[in-house]
Enzyme design. Sequence first.
Site, PDB file in Angstrom:
ATOM      1  CG  HIS A 232      -1.881  -1.133   1.265  1.00 48.86           C
ATOM      2  ND1 HIS A 232      -2.416  -1.635   2.429  1.00 48.86           N
ATOM      3  CD2 HIS A 232      -2.420  -1.876   0.262  1.00 48.86           C
ATOM      4  CE1 HIS A 232      -3.234  -2.636   2.154  1.00 48.86           C
ATOM      5  NE2 HIS A 232      -3.251  -2.803   0.836  1.00 48.86           N
TER       6      HIS A 232
ATOM      7  CE  LYS B  31       0.602   3.322   5.619  1.00 44.96           C
ATOM      8  NZ  LYS B  31       0.270   2.096   4.847  1.00 44.96           N
TER       9      LYS B  31
ATOM     10  CE1 TYR C 148      -1.620   1.397   9.189  1.00 43.44           C
ATOM     11  CE2 TYR C 148      -1.579  -0.661  10.423  1.00 43.44           C
ATOM     12  CZ  TYR C 148      -2.079   0.100   9.390  1.00 43.44           C
ATOM     13  OH  TYR C 148      -3.032  -0.421   8.552  1.00 43.44           O
TER      14      TYR C 148
END
Length: 207
Positions: free
Chosen positions: A62, A72, A132
């Site tokens: 992703h 992230k 996350y």
Amino acid sequence: MEISELSVPDAWVFTPRQHSDSRGTFLEWFRSDALAEAVGHPLTLSQANHSVSRAGTLRGVHYAQVPPSQAKYVTCVHGRVLDCVVDIRVGSPTYGTFAAVVLDDVDRRGLYVAEGLGHAFMALTDDAAISYLCSTPYTPGREYGVHPLDPDLALPWPDDLAPLLSDKDTAAPSLKEAEAAGLLPDYRACRALYAELRSASAAGDIR
């Protein structure tokens, strides 16, 4: 906290110091100052995600459109996963390469993935739980994926687990198809974004 940059530039692993006694264990799984020192700017927190996956579940690859994309900071709070960072930035010296890291509830590492990089992981145990922190909110129209089983990427998923993919990830294009369609982040745009974030941090505009 020990910090090391991965072979894919702009991704780092943070290994916390754990303090254990008869009561259990304490650790700092995220330190904004440590991340800012490594990356050059702090992580702006806009969203926190949590997923729980059965063994074999494969999520990714992703990424989000640049700018603003989405950075992230990932950790595994229960179980064990194999996490892969993929350089999908067209024009990058390491384009098409990956770095793999085991995240688990033993070493309790954290993984920082900068904007423009691809991210994927496979659960190696049942009930593998990932948390996350994200720099920007999820925006469906700006979210994309590359097929995690693309043979050109050859990501090192274990042979003893059958991959379980979502319909969306199953339908994702290969890296070559995504590049041909103009869907991948541009390396120069990513570098410009990183420089902008560092400049804003130096000026005191990011906290």
